[in-house]
Design an enzyme around this catalytic site. Structure first.
Site, PDB file in Angstrom:
ATOM      1  CG  LEU A  48      35.094  29.944  31.324  1.00 16.89           C
ATOM      2  CD1 LEU A  48      36.476  30.492  31.620  1.00 16.89           C
ATOM      3  CD2 LEU A  48      35.180  28.743  30.396  1.00 16.89           C
ATOM      4  N   GLY A  49      31.978  29.450  34.725  1.00 14.08           N
ATOM      5  CA  GLY A  49      31.598  28.963  36.044  1.00 14.08           C
ATOM      6  C   GLY A  49      31.225  30.117  36.939  1.00 14.08           C
ATOM      7  N   GLY A  51      31.466  31.441  41.189  1.00 14.63           N
ATOM      8  CA  GLY A  51      31.890  31.234  42.573  1.00 14.63           C
ATOM      9  C   GLY A  51      31.023  32.076  43.496  1.00 14.63           C
ATOM     10  CG  PHE A  53      33.591  36.417  46.292  1.00 12.64           C
ATOM     11  CD1 PHE A  53      33.122  37.209  47.328  1.00 12.64           C
ATOM     12  CD2 PHE A  53      34.332  35.297  46.609  1.00 12.64           C
ATOM     13  CE1 PHE A  53      33.400  36.902  48.642  1.00 12.64           C
ATOM     14  CE2 PHE A  53      34.617  34.971  47.929  1.00 12.64           C
ATOM     15  CZ  PHE A  53      34.155  35.782  48.955  1.00 12.64           C
ATOM     16  N   GLY A  54      31.144  35.939  42.221  1.00 13.37           N
ATOM     17  CA  GLY A  54      30.767  36.390  40.896  1.00 13.37           C
ATOM     18  C   GLY A  54      30.963  35.319  39.843  1.00 13.37           C
ATOM     19  CB  VAL A  56      34.764  32.684  35.959  1.00 15.15           C
ATOM     20  CG1 VAL A  56      36.035  32.677  35.129  1.00 15.15           C
ATOM     21  CG2 VAL A  56      35.084  32.933  37.425  1.00 15.15           C
ATOM     22  CE  LYS A  69      37.751  35.220  41.255  1.00 15.78           C
ATOM     23  NZ  LYS A  69      37.681  33.758  41.288  1.00 15.78           N
ATOM     24  CG  ASP A 159      39.847  30.654  49.237  1.00 11.46           C
ATOM     25  OD1 ASP A 159      39.568  29.567  49.791  1.00 11.46           O
ATOM     26  OD2 ASP A 159      39.032  31.298  48.563  1.00 11.46           O
ATOM     27  CG  ASN A 164      40.329  29.115  44.844  1.00 20.07           C
ATOM     28  OD1 ASN A 164      39.565  29.442  43.934  1.00 20.07           O
ATOM     29  ND2 ASN A 164      40.177  29.520  46.085  1.00 20.07           N
TER      30      ASN A 164
HETATM   31  N1  LIG Z   1      41.349  30.960  34.677  1.00 19.83           N
HETATM   32  C1  LIG Z   1      40.293  30.139  34.527  1.00 19.83           C
HETATM   33  N2  LIG Z   1      40.201  29.344  33.452  1.00 19.83           N
HETATM   34  C2  LIG Z   1      39.143  28.499  33.324  1.00 19.83           C
HETATM   35  N3  LIG Z   1      38.135  28.406  34.173  1.00 19.83           N
HETATM   36  C3  LIG Z   1      38.145  29.178  35.265  1.00 19.83           C
HETATM   37  C4  LIG Z   1      39.222  30.095  35.507  1.00 19.83           C
HETATM   38  N4  LIG Z   1      38.985  30.724  36.682  1.00 19.83           N
HETATM   39  C5  LIG Z   1      37.826  30.220  37.136  1.00 19.83           C
HETATM   40  N5  LIG Z   1      37.302  29.299  36.306  1.00 19.83           N
HETATM   41  C6  LIG Z   1      36.041  28.536  36.479  1.00 19.83           C
HETATM   42  O1  LIG Z   1      35.112  29.357  37.150  1.00 19.83           O
HETATM   43  C7  LIG Z   1      34.669  28.736  38.359  1.00 19.83           C
HETATM   44  C8  LIG Z   1      34.446  29.785  39.424  1.00 19.83           C
HETATM   45  O2  LIG Z   1      35.677  30.322  39.825  1.00 19.83           O
HETATM   46  P1  LIG Z   1      35.796  31.248  41.104  1.00 19.83           P
HETATM   47  O3  LIG Z   1      35.034  32.493  40.869  1.00 19.83           O
HETATM   48  O4  LIG Z   1      37.233  31.380  41.465  1.00 19.83           O
HETATM   49  O5  LIG Z   1      34.988  30.487  42.218  1.00 19.83           O
HETATM   50  P2  LIG Z   1      35.404  29.276  43.161  1.00 19.83           P
HETATM   51  O6  LIG Z   1      36.860  29.403  43.438  1.00 19.83           O
HETATM   52  O7  LIG Z   1      34.554  29.489  44.373  1.00 19.83           O
HETATM   53  O8  LIG Z   1      35.061  28.034  42.395  1.00 19.83           O
HETATM   54  C9  LIG Z   1      35.771  27.742  38.690  1.00 19.83           C
HETATM   55  O9  LIG Z   1      35.278  26.682  39.446  1.00 19.83           O
HETATM   56  C10 LIG Z   1      36.240  27.297  37.311  1.00 19.83           C
HETATM   57  O10 LIG Z   1      35.405  26.281  36.830  1.00 19.83           O
HETATM   58 MG   LIG Z   2      38.366  30.527  42.850  1.00 21.77          MG
END
Ligand SMILES: Nc1ncnc2c1ncn2[C@@H]1O[C@H](COP(=O)(O)OP(=O)(O)O)[C@@H](O)[C@H]1O
Ligand SMILES: [Mg+2]
Ligand SMILES: *[C@@H]1O[C@H](CO)[C@@H](O)[C@H](O)[C@H]1NC(C)=O
Ligand SMILES: *[C@@H]1O[C@H](CO)[C@@H](O)[C@H](O)[C@H]1NC(C)=O
Ligand SMILES: *[C@@H]1O[C@H](CO)[C@@H](O)[C@H](O)[C@H]1NC(C)=O
Length: 302
Positions: A48-49, A51, A53-54, A56, A69, A159, A164
């Site tokens: 999905l994406g 960040g 720290f890792g 998702v 995550k 944060d 977020n």
């Molecule tokens: N619960 C979720 N449902 C859908 N997409 C998510 C969810 N949590 C995170 N994501 C996706 O994953 C990406 C990375 O999330 P995260 O690791 O929290 O990094 P950051 O907060 O630095 O963007 C987010 O930008 C979002 O697109």
């Molecule tokens: Mg985040």
């Protein structure tokens, strides 16, 4: 004979007792935290994406679509995280991402509800100029509701930012990653766009209140400051805060009173800008509560 019989019986007794004790202690570790699940009960799906720290992933847990995550090795102490997760899971509100389960052995997995439309930051960026003030007020008001709940629970996010906040169906906005920043550790020589090392911790510099940078201590009033920055992100469709300044300028000028000017492209009303400035009050005790922000947002005029 008699003595031998007893020792056999003692041996059996002690064996049985230690077996029972062992079983009990295993049962206790397994059942100590029903939120702690085995990795095999999660099926990872599409990414999905990512960040700082890792990565998702979308996943399946109990046949329900979830978000998983995953945290890179070393981003937190599993014991610290497990402690924090105990608190996170008690936070239940329609505008907060619900924690569903965790795997606390590295690589740590955090299983939460899935939000189909991803992060608010991405959502804003692909809708530049295509949202109206009412949509923007709605986002802000929902975030303020989730934060007012944390405020009432005496919990600090640390944060809060558009990255977020997650977007679901039917214009639902939920705050994610609350409390995580407290337990996150990053290699001190690593930085990215948002997070920079300050002392032993890392901070999302442009979202962090000056007093929190100065004394490395967070309060709910720092979250209120961050909420002002989040309002700026909403009103500019995801612009980086302090767009014309580098990190050292932000670190130097904001504590000395510099504040971002009113976003005008597209139009951000005086009312809305006034709320941002209230959140950015240099004296943290003069910043509004989230409960009050909920009210002010209801009365914003275009
Ligand atoms: N619960 C979720 N449902 C859908 N997409 C998510 C969810 N949590 C995170 N994501 C996706 O994953 C990406 C990375 O999330 P995260 O690791 O929290 O990094 P950051 O907060 O630095 O963007 C987010 O930008 C979002 O697109
Ligand atoms: Mg985040
Ligand atoms: C995402 O947002 C768009 C536009 O607001 C909406 O039409 C769509 O239904 C949303 N998609 C999902 C999966 O929620
Ligand atoms: C950061 O520190 C790690 C571990 O000490 C080291 O392996 C890595 O090369 C360093 N990276 C930079 C950019 O200095
Ligand atoms: C930040 O910008 C200022 C002013 O433009 C400049 O003097 C300074 O060298 C820059 N600092 C960094 C670390 O780039």
């Amino acid at each position: 004979m008699w003595i031998g019989g007893c020792s056999l019986c003692c041996f059996l007794k002690s064996t049985i007792i230690s077996f029972v004790l062992l079983t009990l202690s295993i049962m206790q570790t397994v059942s100590a935290d029903p939120w702690e699940i085995t990795r095999s009960s999660i099926k990872l799906g599409r990414r999905l994406g990512e960040g700082f720290f890792g990565v998702v992933y979308q996943g399946l847990y109990n046949n329900t679509p979830v978000a998983v995550k995953t945290l890179r090795h070393g981003t937190m102490d599993p014991r610290d995280f497990l402690k924090e997760a105990q608190i996170m899971k008690t936070m239940e509100h329609p505008n907060l991402i619900q924690l569903l389960a965790v795997c606390t052995e590295e690589p740590i997995y955090i299983i939460t509800e899935l939000m189909k439309n991803g992060s608010l930051l991405d959502y804003l960026k692909v809708r530049v100029g295509r949202l109206h003030l009412n949509d923007q007020i709605e986002m802000a008001a929902q975030v303020a509701s989730g934060m007012a709940y944390l405020e009432m629970k005496k919990y600090i996010h640390r944060d809060l930012a558009a990255r977020n906040v997650l977007v679901g169906e039917n214009n639902v906005y939920k705050v994610a990653d609350f409390g995580l920043a407290r337990v996150l550790q990053a290699p001190p020589n690593q930085t990215n766009l948002y997070y920079i090392p300050v002392g032993k911790a890392i901070f999302p510099l442009r979202w962090t209140a000056p007093e929190a940078i100065a004394n490395e201590k967070f309060t709910i009033k720092c979250d209120v400051w961050s909420f002002g920055i989040l309002l700026y992100e909403i009103m500019t469709f995801g612009e980086m805060p302090y767009p014309d300044m580098n990190n050292s300028q932000v670190k130097q000028r904001v504590p000395n009173g510099y504040r971002m000017p009113r976003p005008v492209d597209p139009y951000c009303s005086q009312d809305m800008y006034k709320i941002m400035l209230d959140c950015w009050n240099g004296n943290k005790n003069d910043r509004p509560t989230f409960e009050a922000l909920k009210m002010s947002l209801r009365n914003v005029r275009g």
